[in-house]
Design a protein around this motif. Structure first.
Motif, mmCIF file in Angstrom:
data_model
loop_
_atom_site.group_PDB
_atom_site.id
_atom_site.type_symbol
_atom_site.label_atom_id
_atom_site.label_comp_id
_atom_site.label_asym_id
_atom_site.label_seq_id
_atom_site.Cartn_x
_atom_site.Cartn_y
_atom_site.Cartn_z
ATOM 1 N N THR A 77 0.825 -1.200 0.000
ATOM 2 C CA THR A 77 0.000 0.000 0.000
ATOM 3 C C THR A 77 0.863 1.255 0.000
ATOM 4 O O THR A 77 2.045 1.220 0.334
ATOM 5 C CB THR A 77 -0.940 0.021 1.220
ATOM 6 O OG1 THR A 77 -0.154 0.011 2.409
ATOM 7 C CG2 THR A 77 -1.876 -1.170 1.217
ATOM 8 N N THR B 78 -0.969 4.918 3.473
ATOM 9 C CA THR B 78 -1.971 4.494 4.443
ATOM 10 C C THR B 78 -1.271 3.916 5.663
ATOM 11 O O THR B 78 -0.076 3.607 5.623
ATOM 12 C CB THR B 78 -2.924 3.423 3.865
ATOM 13 O OG1 THR B 78 -2.165 2.281 3.483
ATOM 14 C CG2 THR B 78 -3.719 3.954 2.705
ATOM 15 N N LYS C 139 -13.441 2.168 -4.424
ATOM 16 C CA LYS C 139 -12.539 3.076 -5.124
ATOM 17 C C LYS C 139 -12.898 4.535 -4.839
ATOM 18 O O LYS C 139 -14.045 4.935 -4.927
ATOM 19 C CB LYS C 139 -12.586 2.821 -6.632
ATOM 20 C CG LYS C 139 -11.554 3.606 -7.392
ATOM 21 C CD LYS C 139 -11.511 3.216 -8.843
ATOM 22 C CE LYS C 139 -10.438 4.024 -9.546
ATOM 23 N NZ LYS C 139 -10.342 3.638 -10.949
ATOM 24 N N GLY C 140 -11.883 5.295 -4.462
ATOM 25 C CA GLY C 140 -12.073 6.724 -4.243
ATOM 26 C C GLY C 140 -12.371 7.129 -2.811
ATOM 27 O O GLY C 140 -12.426 8.319 -2.512
ATOM 28 N N GLN D 18 -11.553 8.276 0.687
ATOM 29 C CA GLN D 18 -10.355 8.974 1.136
ATOM 30 C C GLN D 18 -10.268 9.045 2.646
ATOM 31 O O GLN D 18 -11.276 9.175 3.328
ATOM 32 C CB GLN D 18 -10.326 10.384 0.555
ATOM 33 C CG GLN D 18 -10.181 10.366 -0.948
ATOM 34 C CD GLN D 18 -9.926 11.742 -1.503
ATOM 35 O OE1 GLN D 18 -9.587 12.674 -0.780
ATOM 36 N NE2 GLN D 18 -10.069 11.883 -2.807
ATOM 37 N N GLY E 126 -5.192 11.505 0.080
ATOM 38 C CA GLY E 126 -5.940 11.222 -1.132
ATOM 39 C C GLY E 126 -6.270 9.760 -1.348
ATOM 40 O O GLY E 126 -6.670 9.373 -2.443
ATOM 41 N N THR E 127 -6.094 8.932 -0.316
ATOM 42 C CA THR E 127 -6.419 7.508 -0.417
ATOM 43 C C THR E 127 -6.849 7.000 0.952
ATOM 44 O O THR E 127 -7.012 7.765 1.881
ATOM 45 C CB THR E 127 -5.208 6.718 -0.981
ATOM 46 O OG1 THR E 127 -5.618 5.385 -1.298
ATOM 47 C CG2 THR E 127 -4.029 6.691 -0.027
ATOM 48 N N SER E 128 -7.080 5.709 1.060
ATOM 49 C CA SER E 128 -7.470 5.064 2.306
ATOM 50 C C SER E 128 -7.202 3.579 2.169
ATOM 51 O O SER E 128 -6.894 3.087 1.074
ATOM 52 C CB SER E 128 -8.967 5.284 2.579
ATOM 53 O OG SER E 128 -9.737 4.617 1.578
ATOM 54 N N CYS E 129 -7.350 2.837 3.254
ATOM 55 C CA CYS E 129 -7.182 1.378 3.171
ATOM 56 C C CYS E 129 -8.226 0.760 2.219
ATOM 57 O O CYS E 129 -7.855 -0.076 1.388
ATOM 58 C CB CYS E 129 -7.250 0.752 4.560
ATOM 59 S SG CYS E 129 -5.811 1.184 5.587
ATOM 60 N N ASP F 71 -9.661 2.214 -0.370
ATOM 61 C CA ASP F 71 -9.252 2.633 -1.704
ATOM 62 C C ASP F 71 -8.042 1.829 -2.168
ATOM 63 O O ASP F 71 -7.962 1.429 -3.330
ATOM 64 C CB ASP F 71 -8.932 4.126 -1.720
ATOM 65 C CG ASP F 71 -8.528 4.639 -3.089
ATOM 66 O OD1 ASP F 71 -9.343 4.518 -4.031
ATOM 67 O OD2 ASP F 71 -7.400 5.149 -3.217
ATOM 68 N N GLN F 72 -7.111 1.567 -1.277
ATOM 69 C CA GLN F 72 -5.938 0.764 -1.632
ATOM 70 C C GLN F 72 -6.344 -0.668 -1.991
ATOM 71 O O GLN F 72 -5.771 -1.270 -2.894
ATOM 72 C CB GLN F 72 -4.903 0.765 -0.502
ATOM 73 C CG GLN F 72 -4.195 2.098 -0.338
ATOM 74 C CD GLN F 72 -3.281 2.410 -1.494
ATOM 75 O OE1 GLN F 72 -2.294 1.714 -1.726
ATOM 76 N NE2 GLN F 72 -3.608 3.464 -2.241
ATOM 77 N N ARG G 183 -7.542 -0.491 -5.485
ATOM 78 C CA ARG G 183 -6.396 -0.365 -6.395
ATOM 79 C C ARG G 183 -5.676 -1.704 -6.564
ATOM 80 O O ARG G 183 -5.239 -2.053 -7.655
ATOM 81 C CB ARG G 183 -5.426 0.701 -5.890
ATOM 82 C CG ARG G 183 -6.011 2.101 -5.960
ATOM 83 C CD ARG G 183 -5.038 3.122 -5.430
ATOM 84 N NE ARG G 183 -5.668 4.423 -5.243
ATOM 85 C CZ ARG G 183 -5.000 5.563 -5.225
ATOM 86 N NH1 ARG G 183 -3.690 5.576 -5.389
ATOM 87 N NH2 ARG G 183 -5.634 6.697 -5.032
#
Length: 83
Positions: A6, A9, A56-57, A59, A63-66, A68-69, A72
């Motif tokens: 990651t 985060t 996805k998206g 935050q 600009g991210t989060s667990c 969101d990761q 990804r």
């Protein structure tokens, strides 16, 4: 098992086991234990595209989060499969 490192985060890695397009197991390394366990359990047994669309998206920091990761990481799994 797929391992995703990651970025930006509290968790440092996400370990993912897949069965075709279904997520079988998710394990976050580090991060907020209650949050990451909850996200992992909600993702398990679901279709990869469904989880990407849900997470996805989201935050938290940088600009991210667990969650969101995780999205990804799942996108990366899909890309590697289609290559």
């Amino acid at each position: 098992m797929y391992v995703y490192n990651t970025k930006m985060t509290c968790s440092s890695q996400i370990k993912i086991e897949m069965d075709g397009d279904v997520i079988r197991k998710v394990q976050f390394v580090g991060g907020c234990t209650g949050n990451t366990q909850g996200v992992a359990r909600l993702a398990e047994g679901r279709n990869i595209d469904e989880v990407i669309a849900l997470l996805k998206g989201i935050q938290c920091r940088g600009g991210t989060s667990c969650p969101d990761q995780l999205a990804r990481a799942l996108e990366e799994i899909k890309q590697k499969r289609s290559a």
